[in-house]
Design a protein around this motif. Structure first.
Motif, short mmCIF file in Angstrom:
data_model
loop_
_atom_site.label_atom_id
_atom_site.label_comp_id
_atom_site.label_asym_id
_atom_site.label_seq_id
_atom_site.Cartn_x
_atom_site.Cartn_y
_atom_site.Cartn_z
N PRO A 29 33.38 -9.39 32.24
CA PRO A 29 34.56 -10.15 32.68
C PRO A 29 34.22 -11.37 33.53
CG PRO A 29 34.35 -8.12 33.93
CD PRO A 29 33.32 -8.06 32.85
N TYR A 30 35.17 -12.30 33.55
CA TYR A 30 35.14 -13.43 34.46
C TYR A 30 35.87 -13.05 35.74
CZ TYR A 30 33.95 -16.29 30.33
OH TYR A 30 33.36 -16.82 29.22
N ILE A 31 35.70 -13.89 36.79
CA ILE A 31 36.29 -13.56 38.09
C ILE A 31 36.92 -14.80 38.71
CG2 ILE A 31 34.09 -13.95 39.31
CD1 ILE A 31 34.90 -11.59 41.17
N ARG A 32 38.04 -14.60 39.40
CA ARG A 32 38.64 -15.61 40.30
C ARG A 32 39.03 -14.88 41.57
NH1 ARG A 32 44.60 -17.19 37.88
NH2 ARG A 32 44.56 -18.57 39.70
N ILE A 33 38.49 -15.31 42.69
CA ILE A 33 38.69 -14.56 43.94
C ILE A 33 38.43 -15.46 45.14
CG2 ILE A 33 36.28 -13.73 44.08
CD1 ILE A 33 37.46 -10.99 44.98
N ASP A 34 39.17 -15.24 46.19
CA ASP A 34 38.96 -15.93 47.46
C ASP A 34 39.54 -15.04 48.56
OD1 ASP A 34 38.58 -17.65 49.54
OD2 ASP A 34 39.57 -19.38 48.61
N PRO A 35 38.81 -13.98 48.92
CA PRO A 35 39.37 -12.97 49.83
C PRO A 35 39.96 -13.53 51.12
CG PRO A 35 37.33 -12.17 48.89
CD PRO A 35 37.46 -13.61 48.46
N TYR A 36 39.37 -14.59 51.67
CA TYR A 36 39.87 -15.14 52.93
C TYR A 36 41.30 -15.66 52.79
CZ TYR A 36 39.73 -17.56 57.44
OH TYR A 36 39.98 -17.97 58.72
N PHE A 37 41.64 -16.15 51.59
CA PHE A 37 42.97 -16.72 51.35
C PHE A 37 43.81 -15.85 50.42
CE2 PHE A 37 40.47 -20.37 52.74
CZ PHE A 37 41.31 -20.91 53.70
N MET A 38 43.50 -14.56 50.37
CA MET A 38 44.28 -13.62 49.57
C MET A 38 45.08 -12.69 50.48
SD MET A 38 41.55 -12.65 46.56
CE MET A 38 42.70 -11.65 45.62
N GLU A 39 46.24 -12.29 50.00
CA GLU A 39 47.03 -11.30 50.72
C GLU A 39 46.59 -9.91 50.28
OE1 GLU A 39 51.20 -11.87 50.70
OE2 GLU A 39 51.08 -14.00 51.24
N ILE A 40 46.43 -9.03 51.24
CA ILE A 40 46.02 -7.66 50.95
C ILE A 40 47.20 -6.94 50.29
CG2 ILE A 40 45.26 -5.47 51.92
CD1 ILE A 40 43.98 -7.06 54.20
N PRO A 41 47.01 -6.38 49.09
CA PRO A 41 48.12 -5.69 48.42
C PRO A 41 48.64 -4.53 49.26
CG PRO A 41 46.29 -6.07 46.90
CD PRO A 41 45.78 -6.40 48.27
N THR A 42 49.94 -4.34 49.21
CA THR A 42 50.54 -3.21 49.92
C THR A 42 50.36 -1.91 49.15
OG1 THR A 42 52.68 -3.73 48.90
CG2 THR A 42 52.24 -4.66 51.08
N ASP A 43 50.25 -2.00 47.83
CA ASP A 43 50.03 -0.83 46.99
C ASP A 43 48.59 -0.35 47.20
OD1 ASP A 43 49.41 0.91 44.83
OD2 ASP A 43 51.06 0.06 43.67
N PRO A 44 48.38 0.92 47.53
CA PRO A 44 47.03 1.41 47.83
C PRO A 44 46.03 1.24 46.69
CG PRO A 44 48.68 3.01 48.54
CD PRO A 44 49.40 1.97 47.74
#
Length: 336
Positions: free
Chosen positions: A244-259
């Motif tokens: 797979p390919y990836i797109r990610i930027d944890p610093y500017f991502m909202e943490i999902p509320t769903d566990p």
């Protein structure tokens, strides 16, 4: 199939050939945004050494590696001058126009250069060096804080396919961090969740109006503000389930509320951190990043602001300029 090559080192003859080419081109065009230069780039890139062209062709076509380095270009330290204090207010063309051309020629072997009206005052080729007062910012102009792992402009559907970084100066060997994770090692449940639109990725701060003085682009900055607040969820992984390919930027991502999605995001973030390598570029290196396969960042460092700090040039490359036509001024315009 042979193992893909990671590094291509130019011979002294090839380096001289590339240098003479860029110096000649610099006399024939007005600057990196010269429309005729942008039209001519693929023709001019055909004059680069054939080994260099074949190396980048293989890198793009095989689509296996997250990054490669073309090493050994000549950088005239005296001609380019000291590392600037800021990218704003610089002459056009700059003293390092030949080096900007070199970066654009590499990009032309992979696709078409483009930029953002909302970034670095709508310049096509960006400067990456520390700017006083921005030490802790999560941008290329920061220094004392580690620039966290991210894929470039992960928030945007028209983000770069390739990101190119050219080193002009790096006396302290400040490392670019690269992470090329084996995503297949993730738990199947996490893989499935990461392929679904469960995640919010926000624009990074370099696109904010407060960091730009570009005139006539209020609508673009308003759109960035909307993207800062919308609920447009995306998948972190896409493409083949096997590779797979990836797109990610944890610093500017909202943490999902769903566990479950939250655990999947944590798992891929942990894998990114565990897969980190330091790549300390030296003058004349061109780092080519596959923005679908690699996350990158930068180690923290102490800037001196004395004209000798780390200085990179950056350009974004797309393999499909047409997809952003609706948001560019014309079919040939490069700014979104």
């Amino acid at each position: 199939m042979s193992t893909p090559k990671r590094i291509y080192t130019l011979s002294s003859e090839e380096a001289a050939e590339a240098e003479n080419l860029t110096l000649r081109i610099a006399k024939e065009y007005s600057g990196p945004a010269d429309e005729q230069l942008l039209r001519d780039l693929p023709l001019l890139a055909a004059e680069l050494p054939v080994g260099q062209r074949r190396f980048l062709r293989d890198f793009a076509l095989e689509d296996e590696l997250g990054y490669c380095v073309v090493r050994g270009h000549n950088i005239d330290d005296a001609r380019i001058g000291p590392t600037p204090q800021h990218w704003r207010g610089r002459p056009n063309p700059t003293p390092e126009f030949a080096e900007e051309i070199l970066l654009l020629l590499h990009g032309a072997l992979l696709g078409e250069p483009f930029g953002w009206k909302t970034q670095q005052d709508a310049r096509l080729v960006h400067d990456i060096f520390p700017i006083k007062g921005f030490e802790t910012e999560q941008m290329g102009i920061g220094s004392t804080d580690t620039l966290t792992l991210h894929t470039e402009d992960a928030f945007h559907p028209w983000r770069a396919d390739y990101l190119l970084l050219e080193c002009l100066r790096n006396p302290d060997r400040v490392a670019t961090i690269v992470s090329e994770p084996d995503l297949r090692s993730l738990d199947p449940e996490h893989l499935a969740l990461l392929h679904e639109p469960n995640f919010l990725i926000r624009p990074d701060d370099s696109h904010l109006a407060k960091h730009n003085v570009t005139q006539g682009v209020d609508a673009e900055f308003s759109e960035i503000d909307e993207m800062k607040a919308d609920d447009n969820r995306v998948a972190v992984l896409y493409g083949s389930r096997e590779h797979p390919y990836i797109r990610i930027d944890p610093y500017f991502m909202e943490i999902p509320t769903d566990p479950a999605p939250r655990a999947a995001l944590q798992a891929v973030s942990d894998l990114l951190e565990a897969s980190c390598l330091d790549v300390a570029l030296t003058p004349g290196d061109v780092l080519v990043i596959n923005n679908h396969r690699l996350a990158h960042g930068r180690q923290a460092f102490q800037a001196r602001y004395d004209g000798t700090d780390r200085w990179l040039k950056r350009v974004s490359i797309t393999t499909d300029l047409r997809k952003s036509h609706e948001r560019r001024a014309s079919a040939t315009a490069r700014l979104i």
